[in-house]
Design a protein around this motif. Sequence first.
Motif, short mmCIF file in Angstrom:
data_model
loop_
_atom_site.label_atom_id
_atom_site.label_comp_id
_atom_site.label_asym_id
_atom_site.label_seq_id
_atom_site.Cartn_x
_atom_site.Cartn_y
_atom_site.Cartn_z
N ARG B 105 0.85 -1.18 0.00
CA ARG B 105 0.00 0.00 0.00
C ARG B 105 0.89 1.24 0.00
NH1 ARG B 105 -4.00 -0.95 4.96
NH2 ARG B 105 -4.85 1.03 4.22
N THR B 106 0.28 2.37 -0.31
CA THR B 106 1.05 3.62 -0.34
C THR B 106 0.45 4.59 0.65
OG1 THR B 106 1.51 3.26 -2.69
CG2 THR B 106 1.90 5.47 -1.83
N SER B 107 1.29 5.11 1.56
CA SER B 107 0.81 6.05 2.58
C SER B 107 0.59 7.42 1.95
CB SER B 107 1.82 6.16 3.71
OG SER B 107 2.92 6.94 3.28
N ALA B 108 -0.06 8.31 2.72
CA ALA B 108 -0.30 9.68 2.25
C ALA B 108 1.03 10.37 1.92
CB ALA B 108 -1.07 10.47 3.31
N ALA B 109 2.08 10.00 2.65
CA ALA B 109 3.40 10.63 2.44
C ALA B 109 4.13 10.00 1.25
CB ALA B 109 4.24 10.51 3.70
N GLY B 110 3.52 8.97 0.62
CA GLY B 110 4.15 8.37 -0.56
C GLY B 110 5.03 7.16 -0.27
N THR B 111 5.06 6.74 1.01
CA THR B 111 5.84 5.56 1.36
C THR B 111 5.08 4.30 0.96
OG1 THR B 111 6.81 6.70 3.26
CG2 THR B 111 6.90 4.29 3.27
N ARG B 112 5.76 3.37 0.31
CA ARG B 112 5.14 2.08 -0.01
C ARG B 112 5.47 1.13 1.13
NH1 ARG B 112 3.10 -0.33 -4.45
NH2 ARG B 112 4.98 -1.54 -4.85
N TYR B 113 4.47 0.37 1.61
CA TYR B 113 4.71 -0.51 2.75
C TYR B 113 3.85 -1.76 2.67
CZ TYR B 113 0.32 1.29 4.68
OH TYR B 113 -1.01 1.60 4.86
N ILE B 114 4.33 -2.77 3.40
CA ILE B 114 3.60 -4.03 3.48
C ILE B 114 4.02 -4.74 4.75
CG2 ILE B 114 5.33 -5.46 2.27
CD1 ILE B 114 2.91 -6.76 0.76
N PHE B 115 3.15 -5.58 5.29
CA PHE B 115 3.50 -6.40 6.46
C PHE B 115 3.70 -7.85 6.02
CE2 PHE B 115 1.65 -2.78 8.65
CZ PHE B 115 2.40 -2.71 9.81
N LEU B 116 4.72 -8.48 6.59
CA LEU B 116 4.97 -9.90 6.35
C LEU B 116 4.27 -10.69 7.45
CD1 LEU B 116 8.80 -9.68 5.56
CD2 LEU B 116 6.85 -9.40 4.00
N HIS B 117 3.68 -11.81 7.09
CA HIS B 117 2.90 -12.58 8.07
C HIS B 117 3.82 -13.27 9.08
CE1 HIS B 117 -0.03 -15.00 9.99
NE2 HIS B 117 -0.99 -14.47 9.24
N PRO B 118 3.60 -13.02 10.39
CA PRO B 118 4.51 -13.58 11.41
C PRO B 118 4.59 -15.11 11.40
CG PRO B 118 2.61 -12.52 12.44
CD PRO B 118 2.57 -12.16 10.99
N LEU B 119 3.54 -15.78 10.90
CA LEU B 119 3.61 -17.24 10.84
C LEU B 119 4.64 -17.69 9.80
CD1 LEU B 119 -0.10 -18.44 11.19
CD2 LEU B 119 1.77 -18.58 12.87
N SER B 120 5.05 -16.79 8.91
CA SER B 120 6.06 -17.15 7.92
C SER B 120 7.40 -16.47 8.18
CB SER B 120 5.57 -16.81 6.50
OG SER B 120 5.46 -15.42 6.32
N THR B 121 7.48 -15.72 9.30
CA THR B 121 8.73 -15.01 9.63
C THR B 121 9.19 -15.32 11.06
OG1 THR B 121 7.45 -13.07 10.29
CG2 THR B 121 8.34 -13.07 8.04
#
Lengths: 132, 132
Positions: B105-121
Motif C-alpha cells: 500500500r502507499t501512505s499519504a506521504a508516498g511511502t510504499r509498505y507491506i506487512f509480512l505474516h509472522p507465521l512465515s517469519t
Amino acid sequence: MRPSIHHIAIAVRDMDAALALYGEALGLEVSARREVPEEGVEIAFLPAGDGEIELIRPLDTANSVARFLEKRGEGLHHICLKVANLEEALERLRRAGVRTIGEPRTSAAGTRYIFLHPLSTRGVLIELYEER
Amino acid sequence: MRPSIHHIAIAVRDMDAALALYGEALGLEVSARREVPEEGVEIAFLPAGDGEIELIRPLDTANSVARFLEKRGEGLHHICLKVANLEEALERLRRAGVRTIGEPRTSAAGTRYIFLHPLSTRGVLIELYEER
C-alpha cells in the motif's frame, strides 16, 4: 545526546532457519555468529543501518531465553538503546519508578549494560548500553 | 543497499504513561503524536538515532492492535525495515516462502509498505518500507 537504537533482539529456536530468513531472504549481512556458553546462548548479529538485528538461540533449557521461547514462542525478545551516560540514565529512570534486573555489568569489550524490568517498562524488556 | 531499521513499534494501552517512560524517563524526543481514525489508532513517534520508536494505542477494540493487547498485553508489536526496492525484496522473500498480509500500500506521504505474516517469519511481525 539522546538514546539511539543499538539492536533489536529476536529469540529463535532454529538459528540456521532464522539466518536463512534474515540473511538470505531479507538481505541482511551476518557480521558474526558465535556461542556464548557462559550465557547459555548462541548469537548472530546482522547490521541494519545504524543498528543491528541480534538473533539469540538458547543452548540449554534453563536460561531466560529458553523460558521465553517456552512461554511465547519465537519472536521479538528485547530492544537495546545506546545511552551516553548509563548512570545518569539510570538515575532518571529510577526516579520515574523503573526497576532494573540487577546492577550494571561490563562486557569483555568494555560495554556497560543493564536490563530494565519489563514489569516497570510497560511490557518491553529494554537493555541499555554505554559504549566506552 | 541493505535494509536498515526504520522503526520499532510498541503497543500501549495508556499513551500518556508510555510517553512519560519513553520521553521523559528515557530521554527520547517526541516528534509527533496524532490520531489516525482510519486505522483506529493513536500513534506517537520518538526518533532514536537513525530509527525511531513508534508507540501505538488502539482507539477502539476491533483492530489488530487491540487484539494484540488483549492477547499479549503491552509490549513489542512489530519492527519495520526500510528497503531500497520493495518489489525486489518481496520477490526474494516470496521465493523463500514468506507470506505477506495483503499487497503493498502507499501512505499519504508516498511511502510504499507491506506487512509480512509472522507465521512465515518465525514469529516476528515485520513491516517493509520503501520511501519514495
